[in-house]
Design a protein around this motif. Structure first.
Motif, PDB file in Angstrom:
ATOM      1  N   VAL A 196      -4.715 -12.171  -1.006  1.00  0.00           N
ATOM      2  CA  VAL A 196      -4.131 -11.802   0.279  1.00  0.00           C
ATOM      3  C   VAL A 196      -2.720 -11.187   0.151  1.00  0.00           C
ATOM      4  O   VAL A 196      -2.387 -10.119   0.742  1.00  0.00           O
ATOM      5  CB  VAL A 196      -4.478 -12.659   1.295  1.00  0.00           C
ATOM      6  N   ASP A 197      -1.879 -11.766  -0.319  1.00  0.00           N
ATOM      7  CA  ASP A 197      -0.456 -11.504  -0.356  1.00  0.00           C
ATOM      8  C   ASP A 197       0.178 -11.451  -1.857  1.00  0.00           C
ATOM      9  O   ASP A 197       1.236 -11.154  -1.930  1.00  0.00           O
ATOM     10  CB  ASP A 197       0.471 -12.430   0.211  1.00  0.00           C
ATOM     11  N   GLY A 198      -0.723 -11.243  -2.844  1.00  0.00           N
ATOM     12  CA  GLY A 198      -0.304 -10.822  -4.163  1.00  0.00           C
ATOM     13  C   GLY A 198      -1.462 -10.414  -4.978  1.00  0.00           C
ATOM     14  O   GLY A 198      -2.489 -10.192  -4.539  1.00  0.00           O
ATOM     15  N   THR A 199      -1.065  -9.811  -6.078  1.00  0.00           N
ATOM     16  CA  THR A 199      -2.043  -9.129  -7.084  1.00  0.00           C
ATOM     17  C   THR A 199      -1.975  -9.818  -8.269  1.00  0.00           C
ATOM     18  O   THR A 199      -0.724  -9.691  -9.005  1.00  0.00           O
ATOM     19  CB  THR A 199      -1.594  -7.645  -6.901  1.00  0.00           C
ATOM     20  N   ALA A 200      -3.071 -10.403  -8.937  1.00  0.00           N
ATOM     21  CA  ALA A 200      -3.297 -10.930 -10.354  1.00  0.00           C
ATOM     22  C   ALA A 200      -3.443  -9.796 -11.094  1.00  0.00           C
ATOM     23  O   ALA A 200      -4.522  -8.969 -11.156  1.00  0.00           O
ATOM     24  CB  ALA A 200      -4.178 -11.921 -10.396  1.00  0.00           C
ATOM     25  N   TRP A 201      -2.849  -9.776 -12.312  1.00  0.00           N
ATOM     26  CA  TRP A 201      -3.077  -8.806 -13.301  1.00  0.00           C
ATOM     27  C   TRP A 201      -3.224  -9.539 -14.682  1.00  0.00           C
ATOM     28  O   TRP A 201      -2.561 -10.561 -14.927  1.00  0.00           O
ATOM     29  CB  TRP A 201      -1.683  -7.975 -13.567  1.00  0.00           C
ATOM     30  N   ALA A 212      10.317  -7.722  -3.318  1.00  0.00           N
ATOM     31  CA  ALA A 212      11.587  -8.860  -3.535  1.00  0.00           C
ATOM     32  C   ALA A 212      11.009 -10.073  -2.396  1.00  0.00           C
ATOM     33  O   ALA A 212      11.152 -11.040  -2.864  1.00  0.00           O
ATOM     34  CB  ALA A 212      12.955  -8.056  -3.302  1.00  0.00           C
ATOM     35  N   ALA A 213      10.598  -9.685  -1.023  1.00  0.00           N
ATOM     36  CA  ALA A 213      10.540 -10.833  -0.195  1.00  0.00           C
ATOM     37  C   ALA A 213       9.176 -11.319  -0.475  1.00  0.00           C
ATOM     38  O   ALA A 213       9.042 -12.572  -0.413  1.00  0.00           O
ATOM     39  CB  ALA A 213      10.558  -9.982   1.381  1.00  0.00           C
ATOM     40  N   ALA A 214       8.292 -10.603  -0.964  1.00  0.00           N
ATOM     41  CA  ALA A 214       6.996 -11.470  -1.192  1.00  0.00           C
ATOM     42  C   ALA A 214       7.081 -12.273  -2.497  1.00  0.00           C
ATOM     43  O   ALA A 214       6.440 -13.028  -2.452  1.00  0.00           O
ATOM     44  CB  ALA A 214       5.795 -10.167  -1.384  1.00  0.00           C
ATOM     45  N   ARG A 215       7.918 -11.834  -3.363  1.00  0.00           N
ATOM     46  CA  ARG A 215       7.913 -12.505  -4.419  1.00  0.00           C
ATOM     47  C   ARG A 215       8.716 -13.973  -4.273  1.00  0.00           C
ATOM     48  O   ARG A 215       8.566 -15.111  -4.703  1.00  0.00           O
ATOM     49  CB  ARG A 215       9.063 -11.918  -5.344  1.00  0.00           C
TER      50      ARG A 215
END
Lengths: 427, 136
Positions: free
Chosen positions: A134-139, B86-89
Motif C-alpha cells: 500500500v505505501d511501498g514497493t518491494a523489488w 523522501a517523506a514515505a521513506r
C-alpha cells in the motif's frame, strides 16, 4: 496485504526501542517455530478461535513485537522453511508476516542462505518483480524454491526475493522502495490471500500491452525491463500449490484483553473442509464481488460500505471522524482514533449475496494503549481518503478482527464445501 | 497531435497534457465539470481509473487513481515525486492505508493486491472552498 499501519511515532510511544540492524536468522531444516499453546478463546467446537488444533495441516503463528524486537504492533507472524528445489538443503525463516491481503512468499535477500535457482520466463531470462504494497514497493529477483509450511510443502514454487543485490530497482518501478529489513520491518511476507497468483492474467499479456500492469521484469545483465510472465511462472499462492488442503486457510487467534498483550499465539490451518479440524461448521460465509470486496453495514441497519478483510493491516480502519463521531488522535498518532473512552460499536458484514452477520468491536483511545504491549484488539483509525471515492473500501477490517475468531480465506477457483472460492468466512 | 507527445500529465502541469496521456494510455477520456474545477477521467485498459482535477487556471491540482494496479507515481507526481519518496521513506513501512501530509501536498494511498487507490493533492492550488476530501 497489507500490513501494519504504524508510524515511527507509535513505535516510539508504544515501544521506545530502536530498529537495530538486520540480523540474519537461520535455523537448520526442520527447525520450525516452537510449539505454542493458545491462551484460550471465546469459541468452542469446530475450528474455534483460540482452540488448539492438531494435525498435519496446522502451522503455528504468533502475534508479537516482530523480528529483532522492533516493536511491531499487531503483526501476525509465522516461520517458513525454504529449500533448494528437490533437496533437503533448507532453512527456516521466522517472523514472516502472515498477510491475507497479498499472495505469495516474499523473503529478504539478506536472509537467503540456501541456493535457489532463478525463476525464468518463457525466453529463459531471469525474472524480477516490482510488487506494490500500500505505501511501498518491494523489488527483487524471482527464485524457485520448495516451500514448507509446518508439515505441508509446495514444490517448485516461484517466490519473490526482496533486495537489490542482483538488480537495482529500475526507475519505472515507483513508490517508496522496500528492499531491506528496515523498510520491510519483517523477515518476509507470507501472502495467503484469495488469488492463485499475485498478478494473474494481466501480467501474462504482452509486455507491450497497455493492459499489462508491468509488475514482472526480465533481466539481462544488470538491465531489467517489463516482461510477460505466464500464470504458472508467476509468484503463486503457497497453499494453493500444496498437493492437498489447498483450497484456503483458516487463521485462529484467541481473544485479547482490553489491556492488550505482549504476545499471543495462534494457528493457521490449511484447507477448508478437507480434514476433521477445518470444517466450516457454523461459520458465516461472506461471498465477494468481482473486485474481492464485501459490504459492511454501519451501524447495524445503516448504510453499507465497501470493505476488505486483511490480516496484514494492524488496525481497524474505517470511515472518518465526521461519520463515526470518534475523535482522531493528533500528532504522530493521527492515523488512529482517540475517543475519550473506549467505545463499543456494532456492524453487519454483508456478502455480495446479501447474507451476513453482526460483529461487535471496540475502539480504544490509541494514545492510552499500554506501552509494554504489542497486541491490541481495539486499535482503530479513520480510513484515509474516505469519502472521496465511493468505489474504494471504507472499511479495512485488520488484525483486531481476527482475535477470538476463526477467519477463513477461500482461494479463487478452488472447490470447497461452501462452493468455489473466493470467499471469506468467520465465526 | 494525439501521436505527437510522450508527455505525461503530472501534478501541477497544464491540463493540455491530459490529451497526450489519453493517447499514451490508450485510455478512454470523460470530462466532468464541477463548481470551480473539471475532472478529466481516464480509464486505462488495465482497469485503473485516473482522475485529473483541473482548476480554472488550467493547472492540474490533484490526481486520484482507483481500481487495478497503482499507476507510475513518478509520472503522476512529476516534480513532486522526490519529496513524496523522501517523506514515505521516513515512515516505517506500513501496509495499511496511509495519509502523508507535506507542505502544500497531501497524499492518500490504500487498497491491496489488484485493487489500489490513492490521491495526491497540491493544497495550495485547491479551488477556494474545496478540500481534498471533496474531490470526487
Amino acid at each position: 496485504m497489507l500490513g501494519k499501519l504504524t508510524t515511527a511515532s507509535i513505535f516510539m510511544l508504544l515501544c521506545g526501542c530502536g530498529g537495530g540492524s538486520p540480523r540474519t536468522i537461520f535455523t537448520p531444516s526442520g527447525g520450525t517455530s516452537g510449539s505454542s499453546t493458545p491462551i484460550g478463546g471465546s469459541q468452542t467446537g469446530g475450528a474455534g478461535g483460540g482452540q488448539t488444533a492438531t494435525g498435519s495441516n496446522v502451522l503455528d503463528v504468533v502475534v508479537d513485537s516482530g523480528p529483532q524486537g522492533i516493536g511491531y504492533i499487531n503483526g501476525i507472524f509465522a516461520s517458513v522453511t525454504i529449500c533448494t528445489p528437490g533437496t533437503t538443503t533448507c532453512q527456516t525463516i521466522d517472523h514472516m508476516l502472515v498477510d491475507t491481503g497479498s499472495v505469495g512468499v516474499r523473503v529478504l535477500e539478506s536472509l537467503v542462505a540456501v541456493p535457489l535457482p532463478d525463476a525464468t520466463g518463457t525466453s529463459g531470462q531471469a525474472l524480477a518483480e516490482c510488487f506494490p504494497f500500500v505505501d511501498g514497493t518491494a523489488w527483487g529477483p524471482l527464485k524457485t524454491a520448495d516451500v514448507q509450511l509446518g508439515s505441508e510443502s509446495a514444490s517448485g514454487l516461484t517466490i519473490h526475493v526482496i533486495g537489490e543485490g542482483a538488480y537495482a530497482m529500475p526507475n519505472d518501478c515507483t513508490g517508496a522502495p522496500i528492499t531491506n529489513f528496515e523498510q520491510l520491518a519483517a523477515n518476509g511476507i507470507l501472502g495467503v490471500g484469495i488469488y492463485l497468483q499475485d498478478c494473474g492474467p494481466a501480467c501474462a499479456l504482452s509486455a507491450l500491452s497497455a493492459s499489462n500492469p508491468g509488475l514482472y521484469y526480465a533481466c539481462v545483465g544488470a538491465a531489467c525491463s517489463v516482461a510477460s510472465v505466464p500464470l504458472v511462472q508467476q509468484v503463486s499462492h503457497p497453499v494453493a500449490s500444496f498437493p492437498a488442503d489447498n483450497n484456503g486457510v483458516i487463521i485462529q487467534l484467541p481473544s485479547v484483553a482490553a489491556s492488550g498483550a505482549v504476545s499471543v499465539p495462534g494457528q493457521m490451518l490449511f484447507g477448508i473442509g478437507t480434514q476433521v479440524n477445518n470444517a466450516l461448521g457454523g461459520a458465516t460465509v461472506i461471498d465477494l464481488d468481482r473486485y474481492g470486496y464485501f459490504g459492511t453495514a454501519f451501524p447495524v441497519g445503516g448504510s453499507a460500505y465497501t470493505s476488505i478483510l486483511d490480516s496484514g493491516s494492524n488496525g481497524l480502519f474505517f470511515l472518518d471522524s465526521a461519520t463515526t463521531n470518534l475523535k482522531q488522535c493528533t500528532g504522530g498518532l493521527s492515523s488512529f482514533y482517540c475517543p475519550t473512552a473506549t467505545t463499543n460499536l456494532s456492524a453487519t458484514l454483508l456478502g455480495a449475496s446479501g447474507i451476513g452477520a453482526n460483529v461487535d468491536f471496540s475502539v480504544a483511545n490509541a494514545s492510552r494503549l499500554s506501552n509494554s504491549a504489542f497486541v491490541f484488539s481495539d486499535l482503530a483509525g479513520p480510513m484515509p481518503g474516505f469519502p472521496t471515492d465511493p468505489t474504494i473500501p471504507a472499511f479495512d477490517w485488520g488484525l483486531p478482527f481476527f482475535f477470538g475468531r476463526s477467519v477463513y480465506t477461500a482461494i479463487e477457483n478452488q472447490d470447497t464445501p461452501a462452493g468455489v472460492g473466493p470467499y471469506l468466512a468467520f465465526f | 497531435m494525439l501521436l505527437s507527445s510522450g508527455a505525461r500529465a503530472a501534478l501541477g502541469d497544464d491540463a493540455s497534457a491530459v490529451v497526450a496521456d489519453q493517447a499514451r494510455l490508450r485510455a478512454s477520456l470523460q470530462v466532468h465539470h464541477k463548481a470551480g474545477y473539471a475532472i478529466h477521467e481516464l480509464t486505462a485498459p488495465t482497469g485503473t481509473k485516473v482522475r485529473q482535477f483541473v482548476g480554472e487556471s488550467g493547472k492540474i491540482f490533484a490526481i486520484s487513481w482507483s481500481g487495478g494496479w497503482r499507476p507510475n507515481l513518478r509520472d503522476i507526481m512529476g516534480a513532486h515525486y522526490d519529496r513524496f519518496i523522501a517523506a514515505a521513506r521516513g515512515r516505517r513501512i506500513a501496509r495499511g492505508p496511509v495519509r502523508i501530509e507535506l507542505p502544500g501536498m497531501v497524499v492518500v494511498m490504500g487498497g491491496r493486491l489488484r485493487n489500489f487507490y490513492g490521491q495526491v493533492t497540491l493544497t495550495d492550488l485547491l479551488p477556494t472552498g474545496v478540500a481534498p476530501e471533496d474531490l470526487r
